[in-house]
Design a protein around this motif. Structure first.
Motif, short mmCIF file in Angstrom:
data_model
loop_
_atom_site.label_atom_id
_atom_site.label_comp_id
_atom_site.label_asym_id
_atom_site.label_seq_id
_atom_site.Cartn_x
_atom_site.Cartn_y
_atom_site.Cartn_z
N SER A 33 0.80 -0.99 -0.20
CA SER A 33 0.08 0.03 -0.01
C SER A 33 0.78 1.08 -0.09
CB SER A 33 -0.94 0.17 1.06
OG SER A 33 -0.12 0.23 2.39
N GLY A 47 -2.76 3.14 2.79
CA GLY A 47 -4.07 2.39 2.16
C GLY A 47 -4.48 1.10 2.54
N ASP A 52 -11.56 3.66 4.42
CA ASP A 52 -11.13 2.94 3.20
C ASP A 52 -10.39 1.71 3.46
OD1 ASP A 52 -8.99 4.08 4.17
OD2 ASP A 52 -8.50 5.34 2.18
N GLY A 88 -7.75 1.71 5.13
CA GLY A 88 -6.32 1.80 5.54
C GLY A 88 -6.27 2.26 7.06
#
Length: 485
Positions: free
Chosen positions: A292, A308, A344, A346
């Motif tokens: 990420s 993320g 999201d 993350g």
């Protein structure tokens, strides 16, 4: 002291001189000379205390001698207001041993000069004044200087002892971390290898291999916790390097890291904490969300590290002690720390740090600065209160003088129309007489009252008085007493 009191002290020393000038006891040039000499002495007193002390004594001696020659007590003592101020500050800033010699020379000069001018009584009076207004304030200033030096040495000794204690703690923490790593860490590594061998042993049943796998994971978690504990124990005085270099090294290792903003110049302790937050945030992102993108955002002393959603399967969850240690590190400097998942998928780590560490790492220095600030605040308040009371008293005195003159003024035309033998009941007198009662010769068996000749007491003839004397209700004397110079 950050707040320089010398201009205010110069103004206070000039008030008696200005009053003496208004009362015509001092000429304007004499007042100006005294004010200039006092100003020069106050300007030099911090860097040249002994010459400043000599100037202060010289300006008072000049005024005293001129006053003796003019037979004016006001002219003799009005210049004395600046002497104790200069003497105290000279003692406060004098680090040599010439001060006592200067004072002895001044006292001897004063005694000899005044003995020649006014006799033994004048010499004794002048010597007593210079002792009270120069020797005593200078001695008090010297005491304050020694007292301040003693306090400073005490604080410095306390800080040295505190640094020694902190260094001892750091060495002990490092020793404990090394022993934990070398002794327990090696044993856990051996245990993990042994249990791992059982996990892949084909002679064992599936159930036994699963049990060995769980045991290996437990040993691995214990080793990770031990690593976190060692990281917390280790002091990091050499944790240097900017966040930019840290991000650059992470990029070189293949991590997609974006740096937004700059932290600017920070306190060294805060800078190390920022470095630690960023390093731990990137490490957690690589560990728990490999693949990420990571965003490091710096805004002053606020640090955010956000990653993320993981692009590949994450490694087994860690112990969580890394974030706990980081939170403790941030709290030690007086900051706040949060670590939370994002909508999201993350994760974000945020640390809000103060500009300066609010910590007990240097309690002596903090207590010293607090004590000094309290002392400075107390001195400022005391000085302002004294100045306010003095100003109020001076304004009240001036106001009463004006009131006394204005309400007891007898117009010149009315005074000229008065006739000896005129009944008091027929005379249009002011509603009150002047409080001023000069020591003059009055008619026998008469009651005398005094009235102002001017409404402005500071006029050139403002101190002149009309004297009206009555006997059995009849005017028996009217006199103009000229006292204005």
């Amino acid at each position: 002291m950050s707040w320089d009191l010398r201009p205010s002290l110069w103004v206070l020393a000039g008030i008696p001189l200005l009053l003496a000038t208004v009362e015509r006891h001092l000429a304007v040039w004499e007042t100006a000379l005294h004010l200039v000499v006092i100003g020069v002495a106050l300007t030099l007193v911090k860097t040249r205390p002994i010459p400043a002390l000599g100037l202060g004594c010289a300006q008072w001696l000049l005024g005293f001698v001129l006053g003796v020659l003019a037979s004016s007590a006001e002219a003799s003592f009005a210049p004395a207001a600046g002497l104790p101020v200069v003497a105290y500050l000279a003692g406060r800033h004098s680090t040599g041993d010439r001060g006592p010699l200067v004072l002895v020379a001044v006292v001897s000069t004063v005694f000899a000069l005044c003995l020649a001018l006014g006799g033994l009584d004048t010499a004794l009076l002048a010597t007593a004044v210079v002792a009270a207004l120069a020797v005593v304030p200078w001695t008090v200033g010297r005491y304050r200087l020694r007292h301040a030096e003693l306090l400073r040495l005490g604080w410095e000794q306390a800080e040295r002892l505190e640094r020694d204690v902190e260094r001892g703690r750091a060495r002990e923490r490092t020793r404990l971390a090394a022993e934990l790593h070398d002794l327990i860490g090696h044993e856990l590594a051996r245990a993990a290898l042994g249990v791992g061998a059982l996990e892949v042993d084909p002679a064992l049943s599936e159930q036994h291999r699963a049990t060995a796998s769980a045991a290996r994971q437990a040993v691995t978690a214990a080793a990770e916790r031990l690593a976190d504990a060692v990281r917390l124990l280790r002091t990091e005085p050499d944790e240097t390097g900017s966040v930019e270099r840290l991000v650059a090294r992470a990029r070189e290792s293949g991590v997609a890291v974006e740096l937004v903003g700059r932290s600017g110049a920070l306190d060294p302790v805060i800078a190390r904490t920022v470095h630690r937050v960023v390093a731990e945030g990137i490490t957690n992102a690589v560990k728990h969300a490999p693949g990420s993108a990571v965003v490091v955002q710096l805004s002053g002393t606020t640090v955010r590290v956000r990653n993320g959603e993981a692009q590949t399967r994450a490694s087994p969850p860690g112990s969580g002690y890394g974030l706990i240690g980081l939170a403790e590190r941030v709290a030690l400097v007086g900051g706040t720390f949060t670590a939370e998942p994002l909508p999201d998928g993350g994760f974000e780590v945020t640390a809000v740090l103060p500009p300066q560490p609010i910590t007990s790492a240097a309690p002596t220095r903090v207590r010293r600065e607090l004590a000094e600030e309290q002392v400075r605040t107390g001195v400022r308040r005391m000085f302002l209160a004294t100045l306010g009371v003095s100003a109020a008293a001076g304004l009240a005195a001036i106001g009463y003088i004006v009131f006394d003159a204005a309400t007891s003024m007898l117009p010149e035309a009315e005074f000229e129309r008065l006739r000896i033998g005129q009944p008091e009941a027929e005379i249009p007198l002011p509603w009150r007489a002047r409080v001023d009662d000069p020591d003059d010769v009055t008619p026998v068996d008469a009651v005398c009252r005094y009235y102002s000749t001017r409404a402005n007491p500071f006029d050139e003839r403002g101190r002149d008085l009309y004297r009206l004397c009555f006997r059995d209700g009849v005017l028996v004397d009217k006199t103009l007493l000229r006292r204005g110079g």
